[in-house]
Design a protein around this motif. Structure first.
Motif, PDB file in Angstrom:
ATOM      1  N   ALA A   3      47.165  40.260  39.482  1.00 17.13           N
ATOM      2  CA  ALA A   3      47.186  40.572  40.913  1.00 17.13           C
ATOM      3  C   ALA A   3      45.803  40.998  41.385  1.00 17.13           C
ATOM      4  CB  ALA A   3      48.211  41.654  41.207  1.00 17.13           C
ATOM      5  N   GLU A   4      45.112  41.755  40.573  1.00 18.29           N
ATOM      6  CA  GLU A   4      43.757  42.193  40.927  1.00 18.29           C
ATOM      7  C   GLU A   4      42.809  40.994  40.991  1.00 18.29           C
ATOM      8  OE1 GLU A   4      41.049  44.964  42.135  1.00 18.29           O
ATOM      9  OE2 GLU A   4      43.135  45.426  41.655  1.00 18.29           O
ATOM     10  N   ILE A   5      42.911  40.096  40.027  1.00 18.98           N
ATOM     11  CA  ILE A   5      42.075  38.894  40.011  1.00 18.98           C
ATOM     12  C   ILE A   5      42.389  38.034  41.241  1.00 18.98           C
ATOM     13  CG2 ILE A   5      41.592  36.736  38.759  1.00 18.98           C
ATOM     14  CD1 ILE A   5      40.400  39.279  37.483  1.00 18.98           C
ATOM     15  N   ALA A   6      43.656  37.997  41.633  1.00 17.24           N
ATOM     16  CA  ALA A   6      44.075  37.177  42.777  1.00 17.24           C
ATOM     17  C   ALA A   6      43.427  37.625  44.081  1.00 17.24           C
ATOM     18  CB  ALA A   6      45.598  37.207  42.920  1.00 17.24           C
ATOM     19  N   THR A   7      43.000  38.880  44.149  1.00 15.20           N
ATOM     20  CA  THR A   7      42.362  39.361  45.375  1.00 15.20           C
ATOM     21  C   THR A   7      40.963  38.787  45.558  1.00 15.20           C
ATOM     22  OG1 THR A   7      41.399  41.346  44.373  1.00 15.20           O
ATOM     23  CG2 THR A   7      43.653  41.532  45.271  1.00 15.20           C
ATOM     24  N   GLY A   8      40.419  38.199  44.497  1.00 16.30           N
ATOM     25  CA  GLY A   8      39.113  37.559  44.595  1.00 16.30           C
ATOM     26  C   GLY A   8      37.944  38.449  44.241  1.00 16.30           C
ATOM     27  N   VAL A   9      38.213  39.634  43.723  1.00 19.06           N
ATOM     28  CA  VAL A   9      37.114  40.523  43.351  1.00 19.06           C
ATOM     29  C   VAL A   9      36.465  40.035  42.058  1.00 19.06           C
ATOM     30  CG1 VAL A   9      38.127  42.534  44.486  1.00 19.06           C
ATOM     31  CG2 VAL A   9      38.616  42.111  42.084  1.00 19.06           C
ATOM     32  N   THR A  10      35.282  40.514  41.809  1.00 18.39           N
ATOM     33  CA  THR A  10      34.576  40.138  40.586  1.00 18.39           C
ATOM     34  C   THR A  10      35.219  40.831  39.384  1.00 18.39           C
ATOM     35  OG1 THR A  10      33.021  41.978  40.700  1.00 18.39           O
ATOM     36  CG2 THR A  10      32.387  39.919  41.821  1.00 18.39           C
ATOM     37  N   THR A  11      34.882  40.362  38.218  1.00 19.24           N
ATOM     38  CA  THR A  11      35.397  40.952  36.978  1.00 19.24           C
ATOM     39  C   THR A  11      35.013  42.428  36.898  1.00 19.24           C
ATOM     40  OG1 THR A  11      35.211  38.831  35.866  1.00 19.24           O
ATOM     41  CG2 THR A  11      35.375  40.761  34.467  1.00 19.24           C
ATOM     42  N   GLU A  12      33.786  42.742  37.280  1.00 22.75           N
ATOM     43  CA  GLU A  12      33.313  44.121  37.199  1.00 22.75           C
ATOM     44  C   GLU A  12      34.100  45.032  38.135  1.00 22.75           C
ATOM     45  OE1 GLU A  12      31.274  41.448  37.371  1.00 22.75           O
ATOM     46  OE2 GLU A  12      30.601  41.564  35.281  1.00 22.75           O
ATOM     47  N   VAL A  13      34.353  44.558  39.357  1.00 18.66           N
ATOM     48  CA  VAL A  13      35.110  45.360  40.322  1.00 18.66           C
ATOM     49  C   VAL A  13      36.554  45.526  39.866  1.00 18.66           C
ATOM     50  CG1 VAL A  13      35.979  45.418  42.706  1.00 18.66           C
ATOM     51  CG2 VAL A  13      33.614  44.746  42.252  1.00 18.66           C
ATOM     52  N   ALA A  14      37.162  44.442  39.400  1.00 17.77           N
ATOM     53  CA  ALA A  14      38.537  44.508  38.902  1.00 17.77           C
ATOM     54  C   ALA A  14      38.627  45.479  37.730  1.00 17.77           C
ATOM     55  CB  ALA A  14      39.021  43.124  38.492  1.00 17.77           C
ATOM     56  N   ALA A  15      37.650  45.425  36.837  1.00 15.96           N
ATOM     57  CA  ALA A  15      37.643  46.320  35.677  1.00 15.96           C
ATOM     58  C   ALA A  15      37.560  47.775  36.128  1.00 15.96           C
ATOM     59  CB  ALA A  15      36.471  45.987  34.761  1.00 15.96           C
ATOM     60  N   ARG A  16      36.709  48.061  37.114  1.00 13.66           N
ATOM     61  CA  ARG A  16      36.615  49.424  37.630  1.00 13.66           C
ATOM     62  C   ARG A  16      37.936  49.881  38.235  1.00 13.66           C
ATOM     63  NH1 ARG A  16      32.493  48.919  41.497  1.00 13.66           N
ATOM     64  NH2 ARG A  16      31.341  47.477  40.227  1.00 13.66           N
TER      65      ARG A  16
END
Length: 82
Positions: free
Chosen positions: A31-44
């Protein structure tokens, strides 16, 4: 180790589909990846290291039998899991 494409083809030919279930954490990651954020932002957001996040995404892709994280997101969205 069976290549991903060969494994998918074998399952199709044999008609043997094993049900795939993802954990709440894995669905949250998709779901986080689906929002289109970068890997770094999703990881945070998920309080993980970027390396751990990438490893978990790869594991999810392997379990689902898809090649990219976008395909994994589409898989989950089509099943209304995210």
């Amino acid at each position: 180790m069976v290549p991903l494409q060969a494994r998918s083809r074998e399952n199709t030919l044999n008609g043997a589909y094993t049900p795939v279930e993802l954990s709440h954490e894995e669905l949250e990651l998709l779901a986080e990846i689906a929002t289109g954020v970068t890997t770094e932002v999703a990881a945070r957001h998920l309080e993980l290291s970027a390396r751990t996040l990438r490893r978990r995404i790869r594991n999810i892709c392997d379990v689902l039998g898809v090649n990219t994280p976008i395909e994994a997101v589409v898989w989950a969205a089509r099943r209304q899991l995210i």
